[in-house]
Design a protein around this motif. Structure first.
Motif, PDB file in Angstrom:
ATOM      1  N   TYR A 119      -7.846   0.237   6.756  1.00  0.00           N
ATOM      2  CA  TYR A 119      -8.675   0.148   5.550  1.00  0.00           C
ATOM      3  C   TYR A 119      -9.672   1.315   5.456  1.00  0.00           C
ATOM      4  O   TYR A 119     -10.815   1.134   5.035  1.00  0.00           O
ATOM      5  CB  TYR A 119      -9.419  -1.194   5.470  1.00  0.00           C
ATOM      6  CG  TYR A 119      -8.532  -2.405   5.605  1.00  0.00           C
ATOM      7  CD1 TYR A 119      -7.394  -2.542   4.802  1.00  0.00           C
ATOM      8  CD2 TYR A 119      -8.809  -3.408   6.539  1.00  0.00           C
ATOM      9  CE1 TYR A 119      -6.575  -3.654   4.918  1.00  0.00           C
ATOM     10  CE2 TYR A 119      -7.975  -4.520   6.658  1.00  0.00           C
ATOM     11  CZ  TYR A 119      -6.864  -4.638   5.862  1.00  0.00           C
ATOM     12  OH  TYR A 119      -6.051  -5.736   5.983  1.00  0.00           O
ATOM     13  N   GLN A 120      -9.205   2.511   5.822  1.00  0.00           N
ATOM     14  CA  GLN A 120     -10.040   3.708   5.763  1.00  0.00           C
ATOM     15  C   GLN A 120      -9.432   4.747   4.822  1.00  0.00           C
ATOM     16  O   GLN A 120      -8.232   4.707   4.539  1.00  0.00           O
ATOM     17  CB  GLN A 120     -10.201   4.324   7.166  1.00  0.00           C
ATOM     18  CG  GLN A 120     -10.715   3.374   8.218  1.00  0.00           C
ATOM     19  CD  GLN A 120     -12.057   2.754   7.864  1.00  0.00           C
ATOM     20  OE1 GLN A 120     -12.989   3.458   7.471  1.00  0.00           O
ATOM     21  NE2 GLN A 120     -12.162   1.438   7.999  1.00  0.00           N
ATOM     22  N   ALA A 121     -10.253   5.677   4.365  1.00  0.00           N
ATOM     23  CA  ALA A 121      -9.777   6.751   3.505  1.00  0.00           C
ATOM     24  C   ALA A 121      -8.846   7.679   4.275  1.00  0.00           C
ATOM     25  O   ALA A 121      -9.011   7.883   5.495  1.00  0.00           O
ATOM     26  CB  ALA A 121     -10.963   7.545   2.949  1.00  0.00           C
ATOM     27  N   GLY A 122      -7.856   8.228   3.563  1.00  0.00           N
ATOM     28  CA  GLY A 122      -6.930   9.158   4.192  1.00  0.00           C
ATOM     29  C   GLY A 122      -5.979   9.760   3.189  1.00  0.00           C
ATOM     30  O   GLY A 122      -5.984   9.404   2.005  1.00  0.00           O
ATOM     31  N   LYS A 123      -5.161  10.682   3.662  1.00  0.00           N
ATOM     32  CA  LYS A 123      -4.161  11.333   2.818  1.00  0.00           C
ATOM     33  C   LYS A 123      -2.773  10.931   3.286  1.00  0.00           C
ATOM     34  O   LYS A 123      -2.423  11.106   4.455  1.00  0.00           O
ATOM     35  CB  LYS A 123      -4.312  12.857   2.899  1.00  0.00           C
ATOM     36  CG  LYS A 123      -3.284  13.617   2.073  1.00  0.00           C
ATOM     37  CD  LYS A 123      -3.419  15.116   2.278  1.00  0.00           C
ATOM     38  CE  LYS A 123      -2.326  15.861   1.503  1.00  0.00           C
ATOM     39  NZ  LYS A 123      -2.393  17.332   1.756  1.00  0.00           N
ATOM     40  N   HIS A 124      -1.968  10.395   2.370  1.00  0.00           N
ATOM     41  CA  HIS A 124      -0.637   9.915   2.733  1.00  0.00           C
ATOM     42  C   HIS A 124       0.296  11.073   3.047  1.00  0.00           C
ATOM     43  O   HIS A 124       0.320  12.083   2.340  1.00  0.00           O
ATOM     44  CB  HIS A 124      -0.042   9.069   1.600  1.00  0.00           C
ATOM     45  CG  HIS A 124       1.283   8.473   1.936  1.00  0.00           C
ATOM     46  ND1 HIS A 124       2.476   9.090   1.631  1.00  0.00           N
ATOM     47  CD2 HIS A 124       1.610   7.320   2.576  1.00  0.00           C
ATOM     48  CE1 HIS A 124       3.480   8.341   2.056  1.00  0.00           C
ATOM     49  NE2 HIS A 124       2.974   7.257   2.625  1.00  0.00           N
ATOM     50  N   VAL A 125       1.081  10.893   4.125  1.00  0.00           N
ATOM     51  CA  VAL A 125       2.109  11.860   4.514  1.00  0.00           C
ATOM     52  C   VAL A 125       3.384  11.105   4.875  1.00  0.00           C
ATOM     53  O   VAL A 125       3.393   9.874   4.950  1.00  0.00           O
ATOM     54  CB  VAL A 125       1.659  12.722   5.721  1.00  0.00           C
ATOM     55  CG1 VAL A 125       0.478  13.592   5.342  1.00  0.00           C
ATOM     56  CG2 VAL A 125       1.330  11.842   6.933  1.00  0.00           C
ATOM     57  N   GLU A 126       4.455  11.842   5.105  1.00  0.00           N
ATOM     58  CA  GLU A 126       5.737  11.212   5.421  1.00  0.00           C
ATOM     59  C   GLU A 126       5.663  10.402   6.713  1.00  0.00           C
ATOM     60  O   GLU A 126       5.026  10.813   7.684  1.00  0.00           O
ATOM     61  CB  GLU A 126       6.824  12.277   5.548  1.00  0.00           C
ATOM     62  CG  GLU A 126       8.229  11.712   5.725  1.00  0.00           C
ATOM     63  CD  GLU A 126       9.306  12.787   5.743  1.00  0.00           C
ATOM     64  OE1 GLU A 126      10.478  12.440   5.961  1.00  0.00           O
ATOM     65  OE2 GLU A 126       8.965  13.969   5.527  1.00  0.00           O
ATOM     66  N   THR A 133      -5.951   3.490   3.639  1.00  0.00           N
ATOM     67  CA  THR A 133      -4.924   2.879   4.486  1.00  0.00           C
ATOM     68  C   THR A 133      -4.926   1.361   4.334  1.00  0.00           C
ATOM     69  O   THR A 133      -5.861   0.770   3.797  1.00  0.00           O
ATOM     70  CB  THR A 133      -5.157   3.228   5.964  1.00  0.00           C
ATOM     71  OG1 THR A 133      -6.357   2.571   6.412  1.00  0.00           O
ATOM     72  CG2 THR A 133      -5.282   4.727   6.165  1.00  0.00           C
ATOM     73  N   GLY A 134      -3.884   0.741   4.822  1.00  0.00           N
ATOM     74  CA  GLY A 134      -3.768  -0.716   4.801  1.00  0.00           C
ATOM     75  C   GLY A 134      -2.387  -1.101   5.272  1.00  0.00           C
ATOM     76  O   GLY A 134      -1.548  -0.230   5.536  1.00  0.00           O
ATOM     77  N   VAL A 179       0.904  -1.145   0.000  1.00  0.00           N
ATOM     78  CA  VAL A 179       0.000   0.000   0.000  1.00  0.00           C
ATOM     79  C   VAL A 179       0.939   1.189   0.000  1.00  0.00           C
ATOM     80  O   VAL A 179       1.667   1.413   0.970  1.00  0.00           O
ATOM     81  CB  VAL A 179      -0.921   0.013   1.232  1.00  0.00           C
ATOM     82  CG1 VAL A 179      -1.790   1.268   1.235  1.00  0.00           C
ATOM     83  CG2 VAL A 179      -1.794  -1.237   1.252  1.00  0.00           C
ATOM     84  N   ASN A 180       0.972   1.938  -1.098  1.00  0.00           N
ATOM     85  CA  ASN A 180       2.038   2.932  -1.271  1.00  0.00           C
ATOM     86  C   ASN A 180       1.553   4.360  -1.069  1.00  0.00           C
ATOM     87  O   ASN A 180       0.399   4.603  -0.691  1.00  0.00           O
ATOM     88  CB  ASN A 180       2.697   2.767  -2.643  1.00  0.00           C
ATOM     89  CG  ASN A 180       1.720   2.958  -3.793  1.00  0.00           C
ATOM     90  OD1 ASN A 180       0.849   3.825  -3.762  1.00  0.00           O
ATOM     91  ND2 ASN A 180       1.855   2.124  -4.824  1.00  0.00           N
TER      92      ASN A 180
END
Length: 364
Positions: free
Chosen positions: A270-277, A215-216, A208-209
């Motif tokens: 397994y929920q929606a989100g915004k990837h950060v560092e 998420t995952g 999951v990149n």
């Protein structure tokens, strides 16, 4: 005469049995390394079997060391072999975003030969033990904007062929393989390539990149549903392709991937989100604390940890000491070639992830 023959045969059987036992007990610990010539001395190099210097790049179609600093680092890494006889030093081409010219450069026989000769020249000059190809990815999209084309797949095969014939058997040859199904299906001719390489380093992380909006587990050992990517899924696929177990090396992640704006449902998994560092393993202990609002969770089916912070709505996923132990035990049970990881400078100098892997390797 018959007695001698029987004794000889018995001794031979014992010898063969011991040979296979030793072979099966062997588990290489392989470190990708992005640090300099001084930082490496802080780590327990004696517990490693390979250090893969990351990265070299293509310049005018040739394998090239980027800077005098990198040159000093490679030479110092090679010098470590004097006191660590088990150690091999490998140089790697590419990395994420580091192989932009690869598709074009390797699209002709002349280009592939030019590269292979440059690898031999560099390897002889620095006295390294071989090459790791980290082309992300042949035939499928890697970093957006980088050239990829269907012909990359047969060209990769031809590249490996000319590398092996140019380098001979003296030098190690490996490649970093995507751990996700699209790569496994479309990028590599496994039957053609496998006999020519020493090992296949499965990048069983970033599954999951950073482009995902959900998420995952980014580096799980097992899938929790039929559609979920995992280390075991990649391994089982490659074993079914006829890849020998001892050529397969699985990957560990010494860093988290994090998402913000994740609702407190299923503890963020397994929920929606915004990837950060994310965070490096050496900083977990001071970051993922209850005082900072974090809770730790363990997915026993995936054999993977995750963290959730309800106050900041932040989710994190990675390997930790518990999951890297499970991966190392999996390597032993499956009689795989070893475990590699991204990357050494993210670990603690002592009592960290490398030490945890080493404990499993040396356990009776």
């Amino acid at each position: 005469m018959k007695r001698i023959t029987f004794i000889t045969l018995a001794l031979l059987c014992v010898s063969i049995s011991n040979t296979f036992a030793q072979k099966n007990k062997k588990m290489d610990i392989i470190a990708y390394y992005t640090g300099d010539s001084q930082l490496i001395d802080q780590y327990e190099v004696g517990k490693l079997n390979q250090i893969i210097f990351s990265f070299c790049h293509l310049k005018d179609g040739k394998l090239t060391v980027d800077s005098p600093k990198d040159s000093i680092t490679i030479k110092h890494l090679v010098s470590l072999k004097a006191t660590n006889p088990q150690l091999k030093i490998i140089v790697s081409l590419g990395g994420w975003g580091g192989c932009e010219p690869c598709s074009a450069a390797f699209s002709t026989a002349e280009g592939r030969l030019k590269f292979a000769k440059s690898v031999k020249t560099l390897s002889d000059s620095y006295k390294v033990d071989g090459l790791d190809l980290d082309w992300e990815y042949p035939a499928i999209e890697g970093l957006p904007g980088h050239l990829y084309q269907a012909v990359d797949k047969p060209n990769f095969t031809e590249l490996v062929k000319i590398l092996r014939s140019t380098l001979g058997k003296k030098y190690e040859l490996s490649f970093a393989a995507g751990g996700f199904q699209k790569y496994l299906d479309e990028s590599i001719d496994w039957k053609a390539v496998t006999p020519l390489v020493n090992r296949i380093n499965i990048m069983s992380y970033d599954l999951v990149n950073g482009y995902s909006q959900v998420t995952g587990h980014h580096t799980p050992l097992y899938s929790t549903n039929p559609k979920e990517e995992s280390t075991d899924r990649a391994v089982e696929f490659l074993l079914k392709q006829g890849v020998p177990a001892e050529k397969l090396v699985i990957g560990g992640a010494f860093y988290t991937r994090q998402w913000i704006n994740v609702e407190n449902i299923n503890n963020g998994l397994y929920q929606a989100g915004k990837h950060v560092e994310g965070v490096n393993f050496k900083d977990y202990a001071k970051t993922y604390t209850e005082a900072n609002g974090w809770k730790y969770f363990w997915d026993d089916k995936a054999k993977a940890p995750y963290w959730y912070n309800a106050s900041t709505k932040t989710f994190a996923t990675s390997d930790d000491l518990k999951s890297i132990t499970a991966k190392a035990e999996y390597v032993k049970a499956k009689k795989l070639g070893g475990i590699m990881f991204w990357e050494l400078t993210l670990d603690s100098f002592r009592d960290g992830m490398v030490n945890e892997i080493y404990k499993v390797k040396t356990a009776k």
